[in-house]
Design a protein around this motif. Sequence first.
Motif, PDB file in Angstrom:
ATOM      1  N   PHE A  16      -2.838 -10.636  -5.681  1.00 37.30           N
ATOM      2  CA  PHE A  16      -2.271  -9.463  -6.339  1.00 37.30           C
ATOM      3  C   PHE A  16      -3.087  -8.216  -5.993  1.00 37.30           C
ATOM      4  O   PHE A  16      -2.533  -7.164  -5.662  1.00 37.30           O
ATOM      5  CB  PHE A  16      -2.245  -9.713  -7.850  1.00 37.30           C
ATOM      6  N   SER A  17      -4.401  -8.338  -6.039  1.00 35.80           N
ATOM      7  CA  SER A  17      -5.287  -7.209  -5.741  1.00 35.80           C
ATOM      8  C   SER A  17      -5.198  -6.775  -4.291  1.00 35.80           C
ATOM      9  O   SER A  17      -5.289  -5.577  -3.988  1.00 35.80           O
ATOM     10  CB  SER A  17      -6.735  -7.584  -6.065  1.00 35.80           C
ATOM     11  N   ALA A  18      -5.024  -7.730  -3.382  1.00 34.99           N
ATOM     12  CA  ALA A  18      -4.927  -7.377  -1.960  1.00 34.99           C
ATOM     13  C   ALA A  18      -3.726  -6.467  -1.714  1.00 34.99           C
ATOM     14  O   ALA A  18      -3.818  -5.498  -0.958  1.00 34.99           O
ATOM     15  CB  ALA A  18      -4.821  -8.646  -1.112  1.00 34.99           C
ATOM     16  N   PHE A  19      -2.612  -6.768  -2.358  1.00 27.22           N
ATOM     17  CA  PHE A  19      -1.437  -5.912  -2.189  1.00 27.22           C
ATOM     18  C   PHE A  19      -1.623  -4.557  -2.853  1.00 27.22           C
ATOM     19  O   PHE A  19      -1.050  -3.562  -2.413  1.00 27.22           O
ATOM     20  CB  PHE A  19      -0.181  -6.601  -2.726  1.00 27.22           C
ATOM     21  N   ILE A  20      -2.430  -4.503  -3.892  1.00 27.14           N
ATOM     22  CA  ILE A  20      -2.686  -3.221  -4.563  1.00 27.14           C
ATOM     23  C   ILE A  20      -3.589  -2.330  -3.717  1.00 27.14           C
ATOM     24  O   ILE A  20      -3.333  -1.132  -3.567  1.00 27.14           O
ATOM     25  CB  ILE A  20      -3.309  -3.453  -5.957  1.00 27.14           C
ATOM     26  N   VAL A  21      -4.658  -2.884  -3.140  1.00 25.56           N
ATOM     27  CA  VAL A  21      -5.635  -2.055  -2.421  1.00 25.56           C
ATOM     28  C   VAL A  21      -5.247  -1.807  -0.962  1.00 25.56           C
ATOM     29  O   VAL A  21      -5.847  -0.954  -0.312  1.00 25.56           O
ATOM     30  CB  VAL A  21      -7.050  -2.659  -2.479  1.00 25.56           C
ATOM     31  N   MET A  22      -4.277  -2.535  -0.443  1.00 24.39           N
ATOM     32  CA  MET A  22      -3.946  -2.424   0.979  1.00 24.39           C
ATOM     33  C   MET A  22      -3.578  -1.004   1.443  1.00 24.39           C
ATOM     34  O   MET A  22      -4.044  -0.564   2.491  1.00 24.39           O
ATOM     35  CB  MET A  22      -2.821  -3.396   1.335  1.00 24.39           C
ATOM     36  N   PRO A  23      -2.778  -0.247   0.707  1.00 21.46           N
ATOM     37  CA  PRO A  23      -2.385   1.062   1.235  1.00 21.46           C
ATOM     38  C   PRO A  23      -3.449   2.155   1.144  1.00 21.46           C
ATOM     39  O   PRO A  23      -3.312   3.202   1.777  1.00 21.46           O
ATOM     40  CB  PRO A  23      -1.167   1.439   0.387  1.00 21.46           C
ATOM     41  N   PHE A  24      -4.530   1.940   0.395  1.00 17.94           N
ATOM     42  CA  PHE A  24      -5.544   2.985   0.223  1.00 17.94           C
ATOM     43  C   PHE A  24      -6.424   3.102   1.462  1.00 17.94           C
ATOM     44  O   PHE A  24      -6.970   2.130   1.951  1.00 17.94           O
ATOM     45  CB  PHE A  24      -6.402   2.709  -1.008  1.00 17.94           C
ATOM     46  N   GLY A  25      -6.558   4.326   1.961  1.00 20.32           N
ATOM     47  CA  GLY A  25      -7.418   4.590   3.102  1.00 20.32           C
ATOM     48  C   GLY A  25      -6.763   4.374   4.460  1.00 20.32           C
ATOM     49  O   GLY A  25      -7.406   4.555   5.488  1.00 20.32           O
ATOM     50  N   ALA A  41       6.044   1.885  15.814  1.00 17.41           N
ATOM     51  CA  ALA A  41       6.590   2.511  14.617  1.00 17.41           C
ATOM     52  C   ALA A  41       5.720   3.697  14.217  1.00 17.41           C
ATOM     53  O   ALA A  41       4.488   3.655  14.357  1.00 17.41           O
ATOM     54  CB  ALA A  41       6.672   1.514  13.483  1.00 17.41           C
ATOM     55  N   ASP A  42       6.353   4.739  13.706  1.00 19.10           N
ATOM     56  CA  ASP A  42       5.607   5.922  13.293  1.00 19.10           C
ATOM     57  C   ASP A  42       4.673   5.628  12.129  1.00 19.10           C
ATOM     58  O   ASP A  42       3.655   6.288  11.948  1.00 19.10           O
ATOM     59  CB  ASP A  42       6.571   7.041  12.884  1.00 19.10           C
ATOM     60  N   SER A  43       5.006   4.627  11.327  1.00 19.23           N
ATOM     61  CA  SER A  43       4.210   4.330  10.135  1.00 19.23           C
ATOM     62  C   SER A  43       3.135   3.271  10.370  1.00 19.23           C
ATOM     63  O   SER A  43       2.448   2.876   9.434  1.00 19.23           O
ATOM     64  CB  SER A  43       5.135   3.852   9.021  1.00 19.23           C
ATOM     65  N   ALA A  44       2.952   2.828  11.609  1.00 18.04           N
ATOM     66  CA  ALA A  44       1.954   1.790  11.891  1.00 18.04           C
ATOM     67  C   ALA A  44       0.549   2.331  11.642  1.00 18.04           C
ATOM     68  O   ALA A  44       0.217   3.446  12.038  1.00 18.04           O
ATOM     69  CB  ALA A  44       2.074   1.331  13.336  1.00 18.04           C
ATOM     70  N   PRO A  45      -0.306   1.548  10.985  1.00 15.48           N
ATOM     71  CA  PRO A  45      -1.657   2.033  10.690  1.00 15.48           C
ATOM     72  C   PRO A  45      -2.536   2.072  11.937  1.00 15.48           C
ATOM     73  O   PRO A  45      -2.445   1.219  12.811  1.00 15.48           O
ATOM     74  CB  PRO A  45      -2.195   1.017   9.682  1.00 15.48           C
ATOM     75  N   ALA A  46      -3.382   3.090  11.992  1.00 17.40           N
ATOM     76  CA  ALA A  46      -4.293   3.234  13.126  1.00 17.40           C
ATOM     77  C   ALA A  46      -5.661   2.639  12.827  1.00 17.40           C
ATOM     78  O   ALA A  46      -6.396   2.281  13.742  1.00 17.40           O
ATOM     79  CB  ALA A  46      -4.441   4.712  13.476  1.00 17.40           C
ATOM     80  N   ASN A  47      -6.002   2.520  11.571  1.00 17.59           N
ATOM     81  CA  ASN A  47      -7.356   2.099  11.209  1.00 17.59           C
ATOM     82  C   ASN A  47      -7.351   0.910  10.248  1.00 17.59           C
ATOM     83  O   ASN A  47      -8.156   0.849   9.326  1.00 17.59           O
ATOM     84  CB  ASN A  47      -8.125   3.267  10.590  1.00 17.59           C
ATOM     85  N   PHE A  48      -6.485  -0.055  10.465  1.00 24.03           N
ATOM     86  CA  PHE A  48      -6.412  -1.228   9.577  1.00 24.03           C
ATOM     87  C   PHE A  48      -7.654  -2.088   9.767  1.00 24.03           C
ATOM     88  O   PHE A  48      -8.001  -2.472  10.875  1.00 24.03           O
ATOM     89  CB  PHE A  48      -5.153  -2.038   9.884  1.00 24.03           C
ATOM     90  N   ASP A  49      -8.332  -2.391   8.657  1.00 20.89           N
ATOM     91  CA  ASP A  49      -9.528  -3.223   8.692  1.00 20.89           C
ATOM     92  C   ASP A  49      -9.387  -4.292   7.608  1.00 20.89           C
ATOM     93  O   ASP A  49      -9.538  -4.017   6.418  1.00 20.89           O
ATOM     94  CB  ASP A  49     -10.771  -2.372   8.442  1.00 20.89           C
ATOM     95  N   ALA A  50      -9.080  -5.511   8.031  1.00 25.17           N
ATOM     96  CA  ALA A  50      -8.840  -6.602   7.088  1.00 25.17           C
ATOM     97  C   ALA A  50     -10.083  -6.934   6.274  1.00 25.17           C
ATOM     98  O   ALA A  50      -9.973  -7.312   5.102  1.00 25.17           O
ATOM     99  CB  ALA A  50      -8.346  -7.834   7.835  1.00 25.17           C
ATOM    100  N   ARG A  51     -11.262  -6.795   6.859  1.00 19.85           N
ATOM    101  CA  ARG A  51     -12.490  -7.087   6.113  1.00 19.85           C
ATOM    102  C   ARG A  51     -12.680  -6.138   4.940  1.00 19.85           C
ATOM    103  O   ARG A  51     -13.083  -6.546   3.847  1.00 19.85           O
ATOM    104  CB  ARG A  51     -13.704  -7.020   7.028  1.00 19.85           C
ATOM    105  N   ARG A  52     -12.387  -4.874   5.155  1.00 19.99           N
ATOM    106  CA  ARG A  52     -12.525  -3.883   4.088  1.00 19.99           C
ATOM    107  C   ARG A  52     -11.535  -4.172   2.959  1.00 19.99           C
ATOM    108  O   ARG A  52     -11.889  -4.104   1.779  1.00 19.99           O
ATOM    109  CB  ARG A  52     -12.292  -2.480   4.647  1.00 19.99           C
ATOM    110  N   ILE A  53     -10.309  -4.532   3.321  1.00 22.91           N
ATOM    111  CA  ILE A  53      -9.307  -4.852   2.314  1.00 22.91           C
ATOM    112  C   ILE A  53      -9.706  -6.117   1.558  1.00 22.91           C
ATOM    113  O   ILE A  53      -9.572  -6.195   0.332  1.00 22.91           O
ATOM    114  CB  ILE A  53      -7.919  -4.986   2.964  1.00 22.91           C
ATOM    115  N   ALA A  54     -10.209  -7.121   2.268  1.00 24.19           N
ATOM    116  CA  ALA A  54     -10.629  -8.362   1.617  1.00 24.19           C
ATOM    117  C   ALA A  54     -11.789  -8.106   0.656  1.00 24.19           C
ATOM    118  O   ALA A  54     -11.832  -8.675  -0.445  1.00 24.19           O
ATOM    119  CB  ALA A  54     -11.019  -9.396   2.664  1.00 24.19           C
ATOM    120  N   LEU A  55     -12.718  -7.256   1.034  1.00 28.76           N
ATOM    121  CA  LEU A  55     -13.847  -6.934   0.164  1.00 28.76           C
ATOM    122  C   LEU A  55     -13.382  -6.201  -1.091  1.00 28.76           C
ATOM    123  O   LEU A  55     -13.773  -6.548  -2.211  1.00 28.76           O
ATOM    124  CB  LEU A  55     -14.885  -6.091   0.917  1.00 28.76           C
TER     125      LEU A  55
END
Length: 94
Positions: A16-25, A41-55
Amino acid sequence: MKLTSIIAIYVLFWVFSAFIVMPFGIRTHDEAGIEKTPGQADSAPANFDARRIALRASVLALVLCGMYYANYVNGWIVPGDLNLFGEPPEAAKV
């Protein structure tokens, strides 16, 4: 409460938390000033970091699970407190 129950509740809070924090940053390529790949896609993220989201999700899930466990132990909010519609009407006597 058993340890396995606590772990299961933590995992639920983590997902639940992963889906909440995913769009921030997250920034798109246009916001970051990076050239896009053709067909991207125009909305594709340029700086996706799975470790940061997991933390972030782990910390948020730990806090939420801790609050849940504290409520379980101390009984601050019980199911009777969540009766939003009042007492049910009595059945009509026949």
